[in-house]
Scaffold this motif. Structure first.
Motif, PDB file in Angstrom:
ATOM      1  N   ALA A  34       0.844  -1.188   0.000  1.00 38.73           N
ATOM      2  CA  ALA A  34       0.000   0.000   0.000  1.00 38.73           C
ATOM      3  C   ALA A  34       0.878   1.237   0.000  1.00 38.73           C
ATOM      4  N   ALA A  35       0.419   2.255  -0.671  1.00 35.12           N
ATOM      5  CA  ALA A  35       1.137   3.515  -0.695  1.00 35.12           C
ATOM      6  C   ALA A  35       0.937   4.226   0.641  1.00 35.12           C
ATOM      7  N   PRO A  36       1.904   5.018   1.065  1.00 30.03           N
ATOM      8  CA  PRO A  36       1.751   5.755   2.316  1.00 30.03           C
ATOM      9  C   PRO A  36       0.539   6.681   2.255  1.00 30.03           C
ATOM     10  N   SER A  37      -0.138   6.808   3.357  1.00 29.05           N
ATOM     11  CA  SER A  37      -1.275   7.714   3.409  1.00 29.05           C
ATOM     12  C   SER A  37      -1.277   8.405   4.756  1.00 29.05           C
ATOM     13  N   GLY A  38      -2.179   9.322   4.921  1.00 32.53           N
ATOM     14  CA  GLY A  38      -2.279  10.023   6.195  1.00 32.53           C
ATOM     15  C   GLY A  38      -1.879  11.473   6.040  1.00 32.53           C
ATOM     16  N   GLY A  39      -1.435  12.091   7.121  1.00 33.92           N
ATOM     17  CA  GLY A  39      -1.139  13.516   7.144  1.00 33.92           C
ATOM     18  C   GLY A  39       0.270  13.860   6.731  1.00 33.92           C
ATOM     19  N   ASN A  40       0.929  13.013   5.974  1.00 31.73           N
ATOM     20  CA  ASN A  40       2.302  13.285   5.561  1.00 31.73           C
ATOM     21  C   ASN A  40       2.354  14.405   4.537  1.00 31.73           C
ATOM     22  N   ASN A  41       3.455  15.164   4.576  1.00 33.98           N
ATOM     23  CA  ASN A  41       3.665  16.111   3.494  1.00 33.98           C
ATOM     24  C   ASN A  41       4.256  15.343   2.312  1.00 33.98           C
ATOM     25  N   ALA A  42       4.394  15.997   1.202  1.00 33.17           N
ATOM     26  CA  ALA A  42       4.840  15.335  -0.024  1.00 33.17           C
ATOM     27  C   ALA A  42       6.232  14.732   0.131  1.00 33.17           C
ATOM     28  N   GLN A  43       7.148  15.440   0.785  1.00 32.44           N
ATOM     29  CA  GLN A  43       8.518  14.937   0.930  1.00 32.44           C
ATOM     30  C   GLN A  43       8.546  13.657   1.758  1.00 32.44           C
ATOM     31  N   GLN A  44       7.753  13.567   2.817  1.00 37.10           N
ATOM     32  CA  GLN A  44       7.701  12.359   3.647  1.00 37.10           C
ATOM     33  C   GLN A  44       7.148  11.179   2.848  1.00 37.10           C
ATOM     34  N   THR A  45       6.099  11.420   2.089  1.00 37.53           N
ATOM     35  CA  THR A  45       5.500  10.359   1.283  1.00 37.53           C
ATOM     36  C   THR A  45       6.493   9.833   0.259  1.00 37.53           C
ATOM     37  N   ILE A  46       7.166  10.738  -0.426  1.00 39.73           N
ATOM     38  CA  ILE A  46       8.153  10.351  -1.438  1.00 39.73           C
ATOM     39  C   ILE A  46       9.306   9.589  -0.787  1.00 39.73           C
ATOM     40  N   SER A  47       9.775  10.068   0.362  1.00 44.44           N
ATOM     41  CA  SER A  47      10.875   9.401   1.063  1.00 44.44           C
ATOM     42  C   SER A  47      10.486   7.996   1.510  1.00 44.44           C
ATOM     43  N   GLU A  48       9.252   7.816   1.993  1.00 41.94           N
ATOM     44  CA  GLU A  48       8.783   6.495   2.413  1.00 41.94           C
ATOM     45  C   GLU A  48       8.761   5.521   1.237  1.00 41.94           C
ATOM     46  N   LEU A  49       8.256   5.979   0.104  1.00 43.82           N
ATOM     47  CA  LEU A  49       8.201   5.118  -1.078  1.00 43.82           C
ATOM     48  C   LEU A  49       9.598   4.739  -1.544  1.00 43.82           C
ATOM     49  N   GLU A  50      10.507   5.707  -1.577  1.00 48.50           N
ATOM     50  CA  GLU A  50      11.868   5.423  -2.020  1.00 48.50           C
ATOM     51  C   GLU A  50      12.591   4.507  -1.035  1.00 48.50           C
ATOM     52  N   ALA A  51      12.320   4.639   0.267  1.00 53.79           N
ATOM     53  CA  ALA A  51      12.946   3.776   1.269  1.00 53.79           C
ATOM     54  C   ALA A  51      12.498   2.323   1.105  1.00 53.79           C
TER      55      ALA A  51
END
Length: 99
Positions: A27-44
């Protein structure tokens, strides 16, 4: 009911059961993350991210509009005996739209 139609019905039921038990994709990250956090989670997680911007807001301040999974990509690795290379799943491409 004929023997063929009973066999067909059983086969269809078993196929549906097997498909129903298949594991869902990451699943893709969801919630109150800003764009940089979401992108970083996916790349990690080993995924590649393509960002589509709707504004010039910095990623650390931007909000995520949508995250859409794309095609899975593979990489070459050596097998356990280290005598042959095999193609294994490496991650997925995600399209992240930010504002």
């Amino acid at each position: 009911m004929t023997k063929l139609s009973i066999t067909t019905a059983i086969a269809a039921g078993l196929s549906a059961a097997v498909l129903g038990l298949a594991a869902p994709a990451d699943a893709a990250p969801s919630g109150g993350n800003n764009a940089q956090q979401t992108i970083s989670e996916l790349e990690a997680q080993g995924h590649r991210v393509i960002v589509k911007r709707q504004s010039s807001t910095p990623l650390s301040e931007a909000s995520v509009v949508s995250v859409r999974p794309g095609q899975q990509f593979n990489k070459w690795e050596w097998d356990l005996q280290r005598d042959d290379r095999i193609l294994v799943p490496a991650g997925r491409i995600y399209f992240v739209e930010v504002r």
